[in-house]
Every structure is written in structure tokens, then in C-alpha cells.
Design an enzyme around this catalytic site. Sequence first.
Site, PDB file in Angstrom:
ATOM      1  N   GLY A   1       5.212 -15.427  13.995  1.00  0.00           N
ATOM      2  CA  GLY A   1       6.716 -14.775  13.673  1.00  0.00           C
ATOM      3  C   GLY A   1       7.106 -14.802  12.320  1.00  0.00           C
ATOM      4  O   GLY A   1       6.653 -15.584  11.563  1.00  0.00           O
TER       5      GLY A   1
ATOM      6  N   ILE B   1       4.784 -24.827  11.788  1.00  0.00           N
ATOM      7  CA  ILE B   1       4.582 -26.227  11.997  1.00  0.00           C
ATOM      8  C   ILE B   1       3.981 -26.839  10.917  1.00  0.00           C
ATOM      9  O   ILE B   1       2.908 -26.620  10.030  1.00  0.00           O
ATOM     10  CB  ILE B   1       3.508 -26.418  13.325  1.00  0.00           C
TER      11      ILE B   1
ATOM     12  N   GLU C   1      -0.037 -23.556   3.986  1.00  0.00           N
ATOM     13  CA  GLU C   1       0.465 -24.081   5.161  1.00  0.00           C
ATOM     14  C   GLU C   1       0.679 -23.190   6.281  1.00  0.00           C
ATOM     15  O   GLU C   1       0.361 -23.143   7.611  1.00  0.00           O
ATOM     16  CB  GLU C   1       1.918 -24.796   4.781  1.00  0.00           C
TER      17      GLU C   1
ATOM     18  N   GLY D   1       5.156  -7.671  24.401  1.00  0.00           N
ATOM     19  CA  GLY D   1       4.986  -7.696  22.926  1.00  0.00           C
ATOM     20  C   GLY D   1       4.332  -9.274  22.411  1.00  0.00           C
ATOM     21  O   GLY D   1       4.587  -9.410  21.310  1.00  0.00           O
TER      22      GLY D   1
ATOM     23  N   ASP E   1      -9.411 -16.012  15.998  1.00  0.00           N
ATOM     24  CA  ASP E   1      -8.035 -16.373  15.357  1.00  0.00           C
ATOM     25  C   ASP E   1      -8.086 -17.965  15.367  1.00  0.00           C
ATOM     26  O   ASP E   1      -8.030 -18.696  14.398  1.00  0.00           O
ATOM     27  CB  ASP E   1      -6.657 -15.903  15.915  1.00  0.00           C
TER      28      ASP E   1
ATOM     29  N   GLY F   1       1.531 -21.182  12.060  1.00  0.00           N
ATOM     30  CA  GLY F   1       2.981 -20.721  11.550  1.00  0.00           C
ATOM     31  C   GLY F   1       3.893 -21.942  10.990  1.00  0.00           C
ATOM     32  O   GLY F   1       3.516 -22.296   9.710  1.00  0.00           O
TER      33      GLY F   1
ATOM     34  N   LYS G   1      -8.687 -21.135  12.485  1.00  0.00           N
ATOM     35  CA  LYS G   1      -7.530 -22.058  12.100  1.00  0.00           C
ATOM     36  C   LYS G   1      -8.441 -23.545  12.314  1.00  0.00           C
ATOM     37  O   LYS G   1      -8.242 -24.508  11.684  1.00  0.00           O
ATOM     38  CB  LYS G   1      -6.508 -22.062  13.025  1.00  0.00           C
TER      39      LYS G   1
ATOM     40  N   ARG H   1       0.978  -1.468   0.107  1.00  0.00           N
ATOM     41  CA  ARG H   1       0.037  -0.143  -0.038  1.00  0.00           C
ATOM     42  C   ARG H   1       0.911   1.294  -0.101  1.00  0.00           C
ATOM     43  O   ARG H   1       0.534   2.181  -0.808  1.00  0.00           O
ATOM     44  CB  ARG H   1      -0.975  -0.132   1.068  1.00  0.00           C
TER      45      ARG H   1
HETATM   46  N1  HSE Z   1      -2.163 -14.172  16.673  1.00  0.00           N
HETATM   47  C1  HSE Z   1      -1.788 -15.508  16.296  1.00  0.00           C
HETATM   48  C2  HSE Z   1      -1.095 -16.029  17.605  1.00  0.00           C
HETATM   49  C3  HSE Z   1      -0.547 -15.567  15.600  1.00  0.00           C
HETATM   50  O1  HSE Z   1      -1.224 -15.303  18.778  1.00  0.00           O
HETATM   51  O2  HSE Z   1      -0.854 -17.124  17.833  1.00  0.00           O
HETATM   52  C4  HSE Z   1      -1.087 -15.438  13.940  1.00  0.00           C
HETATM   53  O3  HSE Z   1      -2.083 -16.564  13.808  1.00  0.00           O
END
Ligand code: HSE
Length: 437
Positions: A312, A135, A128, A186, A200, A133, A204, A46
Site C-alpha cells: 500500500g 513493518i 526497509e 483489488g 515476490d 512494507g 523477500k 516516464r
Molecule cells: N504484492 C505484494 C503483496 C506487495 O501482495 O504482498 C508488494 O511486495
Amino acid sequence: MSAPLKVALLGCGTVGSAVLRLLSEQAADLTARIGRPVEVAGVAVRRPDRHPEVPAELLTTDAHTLVTRPDVDLVVEVIGGIEPARTLLLAAMAAGKSVVSANKALLADEGVTLHTAAADAGVDLYYEAAVAGAIPLLRPLRESLAGDQLRRVVGIVNGTTNYILSSMAETGAGFGEALAEATEAGYAEADPTADVDGFDAAAKAAILASLAFHSAVHASDVYREGISAVSATDVARAAEIGCTVKLLAICERVPSSTGSPTHPTGDSIAVRVHPAMIPTSHPLAAVNGAFNAVFVEAEAAGQLMFYGQGAGGEPTASAVLGDLVAVARNRVSGVAGPNATGYAALPTRPMAETPTRYHVSLDVADKPGVLATVAQEFAAQGVSIATVRQDGHGDAATLVIVTHSAPDAALAATVERLRGMAAVRGVTSVLRVEGLA
Ligand code: HSE
């Protein structure tokens, strides 16, 4: 060596920039593994001024033109969200490009549309990085376990909530304090809603269930509870019965013999995200901090555990690059890889009819007949009690009850009735229990 395969990158945040860097650093190895060099054709962002690390001639704000350019072979999408990602990926596939995406929300909401588009165009759609992440999980489900029958997939798929629950268990802190510490460190976003409220993990879970059971499961089919109501008392009570509290994404095939008024014949699938107590001996109980893990139970394979970093830049880029190599190899061979199948079309079972087990802690008056009247409420809802422990203190006592499995609605109704009983001074902890023998 033949002409390079050209990749369009959509998005250049934490994951995108790690993908770009690894593509460059590992160019020789990737070329050897794929059989052709891979070259970045363009990077759509963007705000180009925010990406001094990307060669200026590669940057563009016109993502649509980039993904449909005749020289582009593969599209990698790491922008997230539904739009414009959906429109861009559909345009890319219609133009014959294979796609690698890390977009869980899009796959959970529009998986059928995207898979149909990939099949129609004869291209690959790999994602994937969308779940857990780094895995390797989706390709094992889609390919390695394609000859088996899956019973359950139970995962810790959100690092933020696992970090918070781990810190509550370690320090005895309440949810608010642990969230504040996670934000400071963080591990939690400034707006933690998507993680803390389970959105989230639910996205998944929908992706995992779709692949595990060859059935279309959308995010809206997933029952969802977050962790904001988990108290320090819940965590302490869990420890007292040899358990720990985790936010679990649970996808299971429920046999037709487990009566369901909504789906009286045939198996169904139950997909849910909620906090639960699990025994400390369960492999998932050892997954602490921001790590993710997924426990799979299959008819022939038995139990499998997948563990690693669920978020990450670099860990997620590893999954993206693994997919990129796979789709690039397919391109070189002139084939498309296996698409997800929805042939089983199993219905999703309502949470109310899903068999679960509860742990309930009550403060009660310690006098004759109280245990009998409490037990009567469970019996009235058809709920069988597995264990009861009483700790007396003066004229009061704490009752800790773990049930056998019963429809979730019957367990919830029992708790409501207990809350209204004169002999019950307080319902101090209610959590579902998973993985107990
Ligand atoms: N926000 C997600 C977590 C990571 O805390 O695992 C990205 O899916």
C-alpha cells in the site's frame, strides 16, 4: 538552519506520490528530526503528463541526469524492476549520493553489487520498504539484532497470497474461486503470477536471509513453491489437525550436525518459500487477510514477532521516509550508516537436503496389513512417523500421517511411492508442516 538536503525521486506511482505528499505535509517535523530541511530536487517519471499533482518544474524523464546532478544529496527509488533501476542506483552512488530503495527484485538479485558500490562510495543504501512494507524489519535485523545469533526467520511476506489463503480457510472455497474474489476486491493484481507463484516472497526471503545470516543469498538460491496447488481439501485437513495453511518464507541456519552431502562440514542456510500447515497456536497463524508478519528466533533474544501492513502507498511510504530520515541524518553528521555484511558466507543448502516435516492424507482400503505396508514405505526412505490417525468408513479409510523431520527429498520420494501403491486409492493432501512441537 543550514541549506536543504536535496532529494531526487525516481518513480511517482502509488508509493512515490505518497512519499511526495508526506514529505510536504511533514516538512517541519522532518526538518526538526534531521537538522536540515529536505527539498525535492526532481521527480523522474516516464510520462510527465500523467502526474498533474507534481509541480511541472520538478518533473523530468531524464532520470540519469537527475541522479547525478551535483546538487542532489539523496536518491529515493520506487520504480521497481531490475533495469533501469540498477544502472541509475549505481550511477547515483558512484556520484556520492545515498540511496533509499523499495526495490525487492533488485536487492534480491543484485544485493552484493549494490552493497559493494555503497561501501566503495562511502554512501548509504537503505531498503526497509523492500520487504514487508511498513513493518520495521530490515533495520532491526541489520542493527538491533547485530549482537545476536539468528536461528530462523519465518515470515508471511506476501499479502495477496495471505488474503487468498485466509479466505479459503474462512469460506471453504478452492484456490480459483478465492483468487477470483481477491482480484475482484483489488487484493490481487490482474496478472497475479509474481504473488501466487511465490516469486515476490522468494525475493523477500533472499533479502531477509542475507541480512539475518550475514551471507549473500540471491533469489535464485531460494526454493520456491506457490499456492496454486493448495486445495480446499488441504485447508480442511489442516483444520482437522489444529493447523492453518500459510505461504511461508523460511530462512534458517541448519547446523553441521544435520548431515548434508553437499555441505558435509560447517553450518549452512536453507531458504525456502512454500505453503505449509502451522498450528493455530503459532503467532503467525493469527495473521489474516493482506497483513504481513515475520517471526524471528535468535539465540539470546528468543522469539520476536513483527506485524503490520506489507503493501500500500502510505504504509510503504512510511518505511521509505524512515530510511530517508536515517540517511539524511547520516549525511548531516558526515557519516555512513552500517552496511550489510556478508562475512559469514554460509552456503545455501539444497532443498532436497533441507530437513522438513510432511502431512500426508491417504484414502486406503480398510483391511489388515494396509497400515503396515504404508508405514513400510516411510521406513524404507528413513522417514520417521510422528502421528497417524485413521478414520474408517465402510471398506475404506482415510489415513492422516504427520512425519518427524527428514530430508525433503526422502519425504517427496515417500509420497511418490505411496502414489504407486495398490492399497492406496488416492493421496488426497500433501503439505509440509512447520512449527509443530
Ligand atoms: N504484492 C505484494 C503483496 C506487495 O501482495 O504482498 C508488494 O511486495
